[in-house]
Design a protein around this motif. Structure first.
Motif, PDB file in Angstrom:
ATOM      1  N   CYS A 149       6.532   4.633  -5.081  1.00  0.00           N
ATOM      2  CA  CYS A 149       6.967   4.654  -6.479  1.00  0.00           C
ATOM      3  C   CYS A 149       7.351   6.082  -6.874  1.00  0.00           C
ATOM      4  CB  CYS A 149       5.846   4.154  -7.389  1.00  0.00           C
ATOM      5  SG  CYS A 149       6.302   4.178  -9.138  1.00  0.00           S
ATOM      6  N   CYS A 158       6.998  -0.869  -6.236  1.00  0.00           N
ATOM      7  CA  CYS A 158       5.701  -1.367  -6.714  1.00  0.00           C
ATOM      8  C   CYS A 158       5.609  -2.878  -6.562  1.00  0.00           C
ATOM      9  CB  CYS A 158       5.486  -0.973  -8.174  1.00  0.00           C
ATOM     10  SG  CYS A 158       5.053   0.765  -8.386  1.00  0.00           S
ATOM     11  N   CYS A 203       4.017   2.778 -11.182  1.00  0.00           N
ATOM     12  CA  CYS A 203       4.473   2.296 -12.490  1.00  0.00           C
ATOM     13  C   CYS A 203       4.238   0.791 -12.617  1.00  0.00           C
ATOM     14  CB  CYS A 203       5.946   2.629 -12.697  1.00  0.00           C
ATOM     15  SG  CYS A 203       7.082   1.612 -11.718  1.00  0.00           S
ATOM     16  N   GLY A 204       4.182   0.098 -11.472  1.00  0.00           N
ATOM     17  CA  GLY A 204       3.941  -1.346 -11.488  1.00  0.00           C
ATOM     18  C   GLY A 204       5.177  -2.176 -11.731  1.00  0.00           C
ATOM     19  N   ALA A 205       6.304  -1.552 -12.040  1.00  0.00           N
ATOM     20  CA  ALA A 205       7.489  -2.323 -12.427  1.00  0.00           C
ATOM     21  C   ALA A 205       8.705  -2.095 -11.524  1.00  0.00           C
ATOM     22  CB  ALA A 205       7.874  -1.976 -13.865  1.00  0.00           C
ATOM     23  N   CYS A 206       8.722  -1.010 -10.755  1.00  0.00           N
ATOM     24  CA  CYS A 206       9.911  -0.701  -9.947  1.00  0.00           C
ATOM     25  C   CYS A 206       9.920  -1.582  -8.685  1.00  0.00           C
ATOM     26  CB  CYS A 206       9.931   0.782  -9.594  1.00  0.00           C
ATOM     27  SG  CYS A 206       8.727   1.248  -8.343  1.00  0.00           S
TER      28      CYS A 206
HETATM   29 ZN   LIG Z   1       6.811   1.926  -9.391  1.00  0.00          ZN
END
Ligand SMILES: [Zn+2]
Ligand SMILES: [Zn+2]
Length: 358
Positions: free
Chosen positions: A105, A97, A91-94
């Motif tokens: 993720c 990540c 997701c790039g945001a958690c």
């Molecule tokens: Zn993530």
């Protein structure tokens, strides 16, 4: 369109049907035409119920193909792009990540309870939120990773799971040191990739362990320095390490019994790297004295244990440079109608990877 469906968990055969529809297309999604898909052991484990997966479902999570439709809000992908399927999109945001551990993720799993397909008879799920034993599938844009033009679909498919998992275990997780001794227990597609990863890292000895003779022979072609049946492992430990144990032992089966064997053949201070995906009711035991006194590092490795996109790029770079052999890992090729043959080839250990061409 055609897809191979498992009707109920526990059944051994898939049915190839032509009344399946890929559903879920919309904002943030892409529709893919699958061109090649590998059969991974996790597919078989999901069919038997070892790995949790609602049924009926379309197995397959190691695939590659072309984008045929792009939903609103998707950037960086357009129809005609060649892609591989990432079953664990970041997701790039958690927090995971942001640490660079995109293999941890969980965002992609939030959709795992949503059907990817439907038939006149009702909803059909896709394994691990993908399902690649099909002509078409709709996935989140993050599951479609563009590949360079020189990477054939069948090679890209392998990189989508087995190769990334095996190479990453040796390179990212265990960080095998040059000159070290390695044993790899379980020499299917992932085990062979682990052997290739250990060779790339410069391991001096790589002992392949597998009960199936053709797999042992294959392991030698991919960089193992010797190959033994499980009964021969104790003797190999004596010969190769003077009885001390291997610097690294990779468990690529997913069972507590083989993990325990791996632990016992790891030297004090060495590394047991667990790559196999096992069952929730299969418990691995270590007593508190040996855990403390022997200081063996127990390192699980999930999907290559590192940033997934970086791992794909590295696999492609190593393959392009001729430092790893991915073509020879595909020992069998079948059409979708022959998918049950592919399952048999995996269950008997006859194939390293069977590629299904679509
Ligand atoms: Zn993530
Ligand atoms: Zn897999």
């Amino acid at each position: 369109m055609r897809a191979a469906v498992l009707h109920e968990t526990g059944q051994e055969k898939l049915e190839v049907l032509d009344d399946v529809e890929a559903v879920g297309f919309g904002p943030g999604k892409v529709r893919l035409r699958i061109r090649a898909t590998g059969l991974c052991h996790s597919d078989v484990s999901a069919m038997s119920g070892i790995l949790p997966q609602p049924a009926p479902f379309v197995p397959g999570h190691e695939g590659a193909g072309e984008v045929i439709d792009v939903g609103d809000g998707v950037s960086g992908l357009s129809s005609g792009d060649r892609v591989l399927v990432c079953w664990l999109p970041a997701c790039g945001a958690c927090p995971s990540c942001k640490r660079g551990q995109t293999q941890l993720c969980l965002a992609g799993f939030m959709n795992a309870g949503t059907p990817n397909f439907k038939r006149p008879g009702g909803d059909v799920f896709g394994f691990a939120g993908t399902g690649t034993f099909t002509e078409e599938v709709v996935v989140g844009a993050g599951c479609a990773v563009p590949i360079p033009d020189d990477v054939p679909f069948e090679i890209a498919a392998l990189i989508g799971c087995g190769v990334t998992t095996g190479l990453g275990a040796a390179i990212n997780t265990a960080e095998v040191e040059a000159g070290s001794s390695v044993a790899v227990i379980g020499c299917g597609g992932v085990g062979i990739s682990t052997i290739q990863g250990a060779r790339v890292q410069g391991a001096a000895q790589i002992v392949a362990v597998d009960p199936v003779a053709p797999r042992r022979e294959a392991a030698l072609r991919f960089g193992a320095t010797e190959a033994v049946a499980p009964e021969g492992l104790a003797d190999a430990k004596q010969r190769v390490t003077g009885g001390e144990g291997f610097d690294y032992v990779f468990e690529v089966v997913g069972k507590s019994a083989t993990a325990r064997t791996a632990y016992e053949h790891t030297r004090r201070g060495g590394t047991l790297c667990v790559v196999g995906a096992g069952a929730t009711d299969d418990h691995f035991q270590v007593n508190m004295f040996e855990l403390f006194f022997d200081e063996k590092r127990i390192l699980p490795s999930m999907y290559g244990g590192g940033d997934v996109l970086r791992s794909y790029e590295r696999a492609i770079a190593l393959w392009r440079a001729g430092r790893i052999d991915l073509e020879s890992m595909i020992t069998h090729r079948v059409r979708l109608e022959e998918v049950n043959d592919a399952l048999d080839q995996m269950r008997t250990g006859e194939s390293l990877r069977t590629c299904i061409e679509l």
